[in-house]
Design a protein around this motif. Structure first.
Motif, PDB file in Angstrom:
ATOM      1  N   SER A 257     -39.894 -26.563 -22.461  1.00 18.17           N
ATOM      2  CA  SER A 257     -39.889 -26.348 -23.909  1.00 18.17           C
ATOM      3  C   SER A 257     -41.304 -26.510 -24.435  1.00 18.17           C
ATOM      4  N   GLY A 258     -41.535 -25.953 -25.621  1.00 14.70           N
ATOM      5  CA  GLY A 258     -42.859 -26.017 -26.223  1.00 14.70           C
ATOM      6  C   GLY A 258     -43.278 -24.646 -26.704  1.00 14.70           C
ATOM      7  N   ALA A 259     -44.562 -24.446 -26.852  1.00 14.94           N
ATOM      8  CA  ALA A 259     -45.090 -23.148 -27.276  1.00 14.94           C
ATOM      9  C   ALA A 259     -44.971 -22.162 -26.119  1.00 14.94           C
ATOM     10  N   THR A 260     -44.405 -21.005 -26.362  1.00 11.33           N
ATOM     11  CA  THR A 260     -44.158 -20.032 -25.292  1.00 11.33           C
ATOM     12  C   THR A 260     -45.255 -18.975 -25.249  1.00 11.33           C
ATOM     13  N   GLY A 261     -45.585 -18.567 -24.008  1.00  9.45           N
ATOM     14  CA  GLY A 261     -46.600 -17.557 -23.808  1.00  9.45           C
ATOM     15  C   GLY A 261     -46.435 -16.898 -22.452  1.00  9.45           C
ATOM     16  N   VAL A 262     -47.464 -16.158 -22.047  1.00  6.95           N
ATOM     17  CA  VAL A 262     -47.419 -15.401 -20.792  1.00  6.95           C
ATOM     18  C   VAL A 262     -48.592 -15.836 -19.912  1.00  6.95           C
ATOM     19  N   VAL A 263     -48.309 -16.038 -18.631  1.00  6.41           N
ATOM     20  CA  VAL A 263     -49.345 -16.423 -17.674  1.00  6.41           C
ATOM     21  C   VAL A 263     -50.285 -15.247 -17.440  1.00  6.41           C
ATOM     22  N   ARG A 264     -51.563 -15.468 -17.682  1.00  7.89           N
ATOM     23  CA  ARG A 264     -52.557 -14.434 -17.406  1.00  7.89           C
ATOM     24  C   ARG A 264     -53.111 -14.554 -15.997  1.00  7.89           C
ATOM     25  N   SER A 265     -53.347 -15.778 -15.537  1.00  7.75           N
ATOM     26  CA  SER A 265     -53.868 -15.963 -14.185  1.00  7.75           C
ATOM     27  C   SER A 265     -53.649 -17.410 -13.773  1.00  7.75           C
ATOM     28  N   LEU A 266     -53.732 -17.644 -12.468  1.00  4.53           N
ATOM     29  CA  LEU A 266     -53.714 -19.012 -11.964  1.00  4.53           C
ATOM     30  C   LEU A 266     -54.674 -19.103 -10.794  1.00  4.53           C
ATOM     31  N   ALA A 267     -55.232 -20.314 -10.593  1.00  4.03           N
ATOM     32  CA  ALA A 267     -56.240 -20.497  -9.548  1.00  4.03           C
ATOM     33  C   ALA A 267     -56.150 -21.903  -8.988  1.00  4.03           C
ATOM     34  N   CYS A 268     -56.399 -22.012  -7.684  1.00  5.65           N
ATOM     35  CA  CYS A 268     -56.481 -23.311  -7.029  1.00  5.65           C
ATOM     36  C   CYS A 268     -57.927 -23.798  -7.100  1.00  5.65           C
ATOM     37  N   LEU A 269     -58.141 -24.975  -7.681  1.00  7.06           N
ATOM     38  CA  LEU A 269     -59.472 -25.552  -7.819  1.00  7.06           C
ATOM     39  C   LEU A 269     -59.711 -26.667  -6.808  1.00  7.06           C
ATOM     40  N   GLY A 270     -58.925 -26.685  -5.752  1.00  9.05           N
ATOM     41  CA  GLY A 270     -59.059 -27.720  -4.731  1.00  9.05           C
ATOM     42  C   GLY A 270     -58.023 -28.797  -4.921  1.00  9.05           C
ATOM     43  N   ASP A 271     -58.360 -29.796  -5.750  1.00 10.65           N
ATOM     44  CA  ASP A 271     -57.426 -30.900  -5.958  1.00 10.65           C
ATOM     45  C   ASP A 271     -56.524 -30.687  -7.163  1.00 10.65           C
ATOM     46  N   ARG A 272     -56.615 -29.516  -7.813  1.00  7.81           N
ATOM     47  CA  ARG A 272     -55.766 -29.235  -8.969  1.00  7.81           C
ATOM     48  C   ARG A 272     -55.634 -27.728  -9.136  1.00  7.81           C
ATOM     49  N   TRP A 273     -54.646 -27.356  -9.922  1.00  6.60           N
ATOM     50  CA  TRP A 273     -54.390 -25.942 -10.209  1.00  6.60           C
ATOM     51  C   TRP A 273     -54.649 -25.670 -11.689  1.00  6.60           C
ATOM     52  N   GLU A 274     -55.187 -24.487 -11.953  1.00  6.91           N
ATOM     53  CA  GLU A 274     -55.466 -24.090 -13.332  1.00  6.91           C
ATOM     54  C   GLU A 274     -54.664 -22.836 -13.670  1.00  6.91           C
ATOM     55  N   VAL A 275     -54.013 -22.872 -14.819  1.00  3.28           N
ATOM     56  CA  VAL A 275     -53.211 -21.737 -15.284  1.00  3.28           C
ATOM     57  C   VAL A 275     -53.732 -21.312 -16.652  1.00  3.28           C
ATOM     58  N   GLU A 276     -54.005 -20.019 -16.810  1.00  3.28           N
ATOM     59  CA  GLU A 276     -54.363 -19.459 -18.115  1.00  3.28           C
ATOM     60  C   GLU A 276     -53.107 -18.885 -18.748  1.00  3.28           C
ATOM     61  N   VAL A 277     -52.802 -19.352 -19.944  1.00  2.00           N
ATOM     62  CA  VAL A 277     -51.611 -18.896 -20.657  1.00  2.00           C
ATOM     63  C   VAL A 277     -52.036 -18.306 -21.995  1.00  2.00           C
ATOM     64  N   GLU A 278     -51.569 -17.086 -22.271  1.00  2.00           N
ATOM     65  CA  GLU A 278     -51.896 -16.422 -23.539  1.00  2.00           C
ATOM     66  C   GLU A 278     -50.745 -16.609 -24.530  1.00  2.00           C
ATOM     67  N   ILE A 279     -51.084 -17.141 -25.703  1.00  2.00           N
ATOM     68  CA  ILE A 279     -50.112 -17.331 -26.782  1.00  2.00           C
ATOM     69  C   ILE A 279     -50.707 -16.759 -28.057  1.00  2.00           C
ATOM     70  N   ALA A 280     -50.032 -15.780 -28.618  1.00  2.00           N
ATOM     71  CA  ALA A 280     -50.474 -15.163 -29.881  1.00  2.00           C
ATOM     72  C   ALA A 280     -51.929 -14.714 -29.815  1.00  2.00           C
ATOM     73  N   GLY A 281     -52.307 -14.106 -28.691  1.00  2.00           N
ATOM     74  CA  GLY A 281     -53.651 -13.554 -28.552  1.00  2.00           C
ATOM     75  C   GLY A 281     -54.725 -14.556 -28.197  1.00  2.00           C
ATOM     76  N   ARG A 282     -54.371 -15.837 -28.023  1.00  2.00           N
ATOM     77  CA  ARG A 282     -55.356 -16.864 -27.673  1.00  2.00           C
ATOM     78  C   ARG A 282     -55.026 -17.414 -26.290  1.00  2.00           C
ATOM     79  N   VAL A 283     -56.049 -17.588 -25.440  1.00  2.00           N
ATOM     80  CA  VAL A 283     -55.852 -18.080 -24.080  1.00  2.00           C
ATOM     81  C   VAL A 283     -56.037 -19.597 -24.056  1.00  2.00           C
ATOM     82  N   HIS A 284     -55.088 -20.284 -23.397  1.00  2.00           N
ATOM     83  CA  HIS A 284     -55.117 -21.743 -23.263  1.00  2.00           C
ATOM     84  C   HIS A 284     -55.151 -22.097 -21.781  1.00  2.00           C
ATOM     85  N   LEU A 285     -55.828 -23.200 -21.452  1.00  2.00           N
ATOM     86  CA  LEU A 285     -55.935 -23.657 -20.068  1.00  2.00           C
ATOM     87  C   LEU A 285     -55.034 -24.862 -19.835  1.00  2.00           C
ATOM     88  N   SER A 286     -54.296 -24.803 -18.737  1.00  2.00           N
ATOM     89  CA  SER A 286     -53.472 -25.935 -18.307  1.00  2.00           C
ATOM     90  C   SER A 286     -53.856 -26.278 -16.879  1.00  2.00           C
TER      91      SER A 286
END
Length: 317
Positions: A257-286
């Protein structure tokens, strides 16, 4: 030996490099100076070392001004990024150089140099090696042993790990921290690497445009930076979905649950994973330590703790 910087100012060709910098650094503390290129951090270090002269203000050790002392008479040693080892001397002779100038002679001289090499993790096989026969990390260790040979009260470090690869940097970072604490040595360490600064420092100074933007405990400045500029210097931030605040990427998590969006990309950074999520035209990093259960194009929800949101006053017009 407390190091005090009092209203330091420096200008080059009409450009302000340092502006009224005042700070007091406790004896035996490890202080990192962070900032972007041109922020004034290296100029500050060179003034403390006696390699440059300030236009205004003063540098004091235990309350006594040292502005008129040349670099070689200050109880400090500067360790530069290029190490500056004598290429014609062995590791042992490089380390013994300063004590020899101070009148120390064998067998005490050799015993002291060997002890310092052992202290930085180099065994007897390195004693006769010259710098050309050493790796970058080994040269850095010899340079550190040589810096300690003169028994300085403060060690000044100018980007000392920048030329090393990541595994070597991590190992030498731990070595620096351990040596400083065991010897009660004050350290002033200039770096542009936030990971390095956060890992090493007891106290962190953040510079921008020649001014001291923030000073404090690293964890506190990371969690509650006083401005967006400081927040970005210490690590990435991403916009709060649907709001006007900011979040560290590790505080924005994928959930049901929360703000809904679409995954643009994901990447392995070694010890963590990064996901780019687009919501209402703005990209957020998780960012998360575990692989995300999603693929590009998938619909996801982002959740966060409102207490983690960073809010900053608008900059002056």
């Amino acid at each position: 030996m407390t190091l005090t910087l009092r209203a330091l100012g420096k200008t080059y060709a009409g450009r302000r490099v340092l502006a009224d910098v005042s700070v007091e650094l406790a004896a035996g503390g490890y202080t990192c100076v962070m900032g972007a290129s041109g922020s004034g951090k290296t100029t500050l270090l060179r003034i403390v070392a006696g390699l440059e002269r300030q236009d205004a203000g003063s540098v004091l050790l235990d309350g006594r001004a040292i502005d008129d002392l040349p670099a070689e008479r200050r109880p400090l040693h500067t360790l530069f990024q290029d190490y500056a080892l004598f290429p014609h001397l062995s590791a042992l002779d490089n380390v013994a150089f300063a004590p020899r100038l101070l009148g120390v002679r064998d067998p005490e001289l050799t015993a002291r140099a060997r002890a310092l090499l052992r202290d930085v993790g180099l065994d007897m096989s390195f004693e006769t090696r010259k710098p050309a026969a050493m790796s970058g990390g080994e040269q850095q260790r010899v340079a550190l042993a040589r810096a300690l040979a003169g028994a300085p009260r403060w060690l000044l470090l100018d980007e000392p790990l920048a030329a090393l690869d990541r595994p070597l940097r991590a190992g030498l970072r731990r070595l620096l921290r351990d040596l400083a604490r065991r010897r009660g040595l004050g350290c002033l360490h200039v770096t542009h690497d936030p990971e390095e600064a956060l890992a090493l420092a007891d106290r962190l100074l953040v510079f921008g445009g020649g001014a001291l933007l923030a000073a404090g405990a690293p964890a506190e400045l990371y969690a509650a930076p006083p401005s967006l500029e400081v927040a970005r210097l210490l690590g990435e931030v991403t916009r709060e979905p649907g709001g006007d605040g900011w979040l560290r990427p590790e505080h924005l998590r994928l959930g049901e649950s929360g703000a809904t969006g679409v995954v643009r990309s994901l990447a392995c950074l070694g010890d963590r994973w990064e996901v780019e999520v687009e919501i209402a035209g703005r990209v957020h990093l998780s960012r998360s330590p575990t692989p995300p259960a999603c693929t590009p194009g998938a619909a996801v929800a982002l959740a966060w703790d409102p207490a983690r949101v960073l809010r900053f006053a608008a900059p002056p017009a």
